[in-house]
Structure formats: C-alpha cells, structure tokens
Design a protein around this motif. Structure first.
Motif, short mmCIF file in Angstrom:
data_model
loop_
_atom_site.label_atom_id
_atom_site.label_comp_id
_atom_site.label_asym_id
_atom_site.label_seq_id
_atom_site.Cartn_x
_atom_site.Cartn_y
_atom_site.Cartn_z
N LEU A 1 0.82 -1.21 0.00
CA LEU A 1 0.00 0.00 0.00
C LEU A 1 0.85 1.27 0.00
O LEU A 1 0.35 2.35 -0.26
CB LEU A 1 -0.94 0.01 1.21
N MET B 1 0.52 3.83 -5.54
CA MET B 1 -0.65 3.87 -4.66
C MET B 1 -0.85 5.25 -4.04
O MET B 1 -1.86 5.49 -3.37
CB MET B 1 -0.51 2.83 -3.55
N ASN C 1 -4.06 6.83 -5.14
CA ASN C 1 -5.21 5.95 -5.10
C ASN C 1 -6.09 6.32 -3.90
O ASN C 1 -5.65 6.25 -2.75
CB ASN C 1 -4.76 4.49 -4.99
N PRO C 2 -7.34 6.71 -4.16
CA PRO C 2 -8.21 7.12 -3.05
C PRO C 2 -8.58 5.95 -2.14
O PRO C 2 -9.02 6.16 -1.02
CB PRO C 2 -9.44 7.68 -3.75
N PHE C 3 -8.40 4.74 -2.61
CA PHE C 3 -8.78 3.59 -1.80
C PHE C 3 -7.63 3.05 -0.94
O PHE C 3 -7.80 2.09 -0.19
CB PHE C 3 -9.30 2.46 -2.71
N ALA C 4 -6.45 3.66 -1.04
CA ALA C 4 -5.29 3.19 -0.27
C ALA C 4 -5.55 3.32 1.23
O ALA C 4 -5.22 2.42 2.01
CB ALA C 4 -4.03 3.95 -0.67
N VAL D 1 -8.46 3.33 2.73
CA VAL D 1 -9.46 2.32 3.09
C VAL D 1 -8.79 0.95 3.20
O VAL D 1 -9.08 0.17 4.11
CB VAL D 1 -10.62 2.29 2.05
N GLY D 2 -7.88 0.68 2.29
CA GLY D 2 -7.14 -0.59 2.32
C GLY D 2 -6.34 -0.73 3.60
O GLY D 2 -6.28 -1.82 4.19
N GLN D 3 -5.72 0.36 4.04
CA GLN D 3 -4.95 0.30 5.28
C GLN D 3 -5.86 0.06 6.49
O GLN D 3 -5.51 -0.69 7.39
CB GLN D 3 -4.14 1.58 5.46
#
Length: 177
Positions: A68, A73, A76-79, A81-83
């Motif tokens: 991530l 990344m 990336n706006p979803f990084a 959320v991924g964390q």
C-alpha cells in the motif's frame, strides 16, 4: 574457618550462576511436557499474550502495508481504506492465532507460522518426531529458541529470576519481501 566460608560462598555462587543459566531450559522442558499432555492452560503460563499480540500485529501490519506504500498507490483514493481494512483484518487474525490453543499448536509443530494449522502432528502422516531446538542468549533477559536447521523461532523474555515467557516470534513467511 575463613577458607571454608570462602569455598562455601564460591560453590554457592557457581550453583546460582548455573541455575540462572539453565532457567530457560527448565522453562522449555515445562512447555514441552505441557504440549505433550495437551495442556493449553500450562502452556499459557509461559506466554505473555499482550506482548506476543503486539509483536505479531506490528509485523503483520508492516508486511501488509508494504504494497500500500508503493509510489503508484500514492494517488489511489482507496489506499487509506485498504490500510484500515488491513488493520482490522490483522487484529482479527492475531486474536485467533494468539490464544492458548493457537500457541500450543505452534509449539507442538515446533515452528512459528501464521498459516492455518488444523489438527496435530498425527495428521501430518504418521509419527512426527519432535524437533530439536537450539537456545541462543540475546543478553541477560532474552533468549531465542529455534528448531535446528529451520528458519523461524520463538523469543522468550526473563520473567523474574528463574522463569521465562514467550513474548515474540520470528515467523519466516512474514520476512519475505
């Protein structure tokens, strides 16, 4: 008279030093007996669960956040959320693995691992010989215990003068990059 007192003190000092040096071996012997008897409560007496959980959470989060933090990344706006999802998943995984039964199973297998382990050694196909362990002191209050000729191991910290507790694990699959 002074000579006898001096000899008695020297013998006492040697016996005390030998006892302090041998104390992790006594703890490992107690753990081996508890594992052999499938006594998770006795194994749990030799584990510092909060310290072990924090150690594993830190290692897993570091491992999971590696991808991530790549440059691609950054936008990336979803990084983020991924964390957050990774942190939640890590907490759940660690709670499952770091339980008296989970730790006992890893000790029974003789190898720290975050891979799912179902069943005992009898499920591995016949007689599984208990691995031989090496003990390496890392200072006065820490020892590293690892199976001979294998990667990974268990880290124990002195708890009082003569007892030791499992506080961390060196897990090979978390070291791969």
């Amino acid at each position: 008279m002074k000579k006898q007192t001096g000899i008695a003190l020297a013998v006492t000092a040697v016996v005390a030093a030998a006892g302090l040096y041998a104390s992790p071996y006594w703890t490992l012997h107690s753990i081996a007996k508890a594992v052999e008897n499938k006594d998770a409560a006795a194994v749990a007496e030799h584990v510092d669960f909060p310290a072990l959980r924090e150690d594993l959470k830190g290692k897993l989060l570091l491992r999971m956040q590696g991808p991530l933090n790549q440059p691609e990344m950054a936008n990336n706006p979803f990084a983020g959320v991924g964390q957050m999802l990774a942190a939640g998943m890590v907490n759940q995984m660690v709670e499952v693995f770091v339980s008296p039964a989970g730790v006992m199973l890893m000790l029974e297998k003789g190898q720290p691992s975050m891979k799912p382990q179902i069943g005992g050694p009898e499920d591995a196909g016949g007689d599984q010989k208990r691995p031989r362990f090496k003990v390496r002191y890392n200072g006065w209050s820490k020892v590293y215990v690892h199976p001979e000729n294998q990667k990974g191991g268990f880290i124990f910290r002195r708890d009082g003068l003569l007892s030791w507790k499992l506080v961390a694990m060196d897990i090979p699959e978390l070291d791969r990059q």
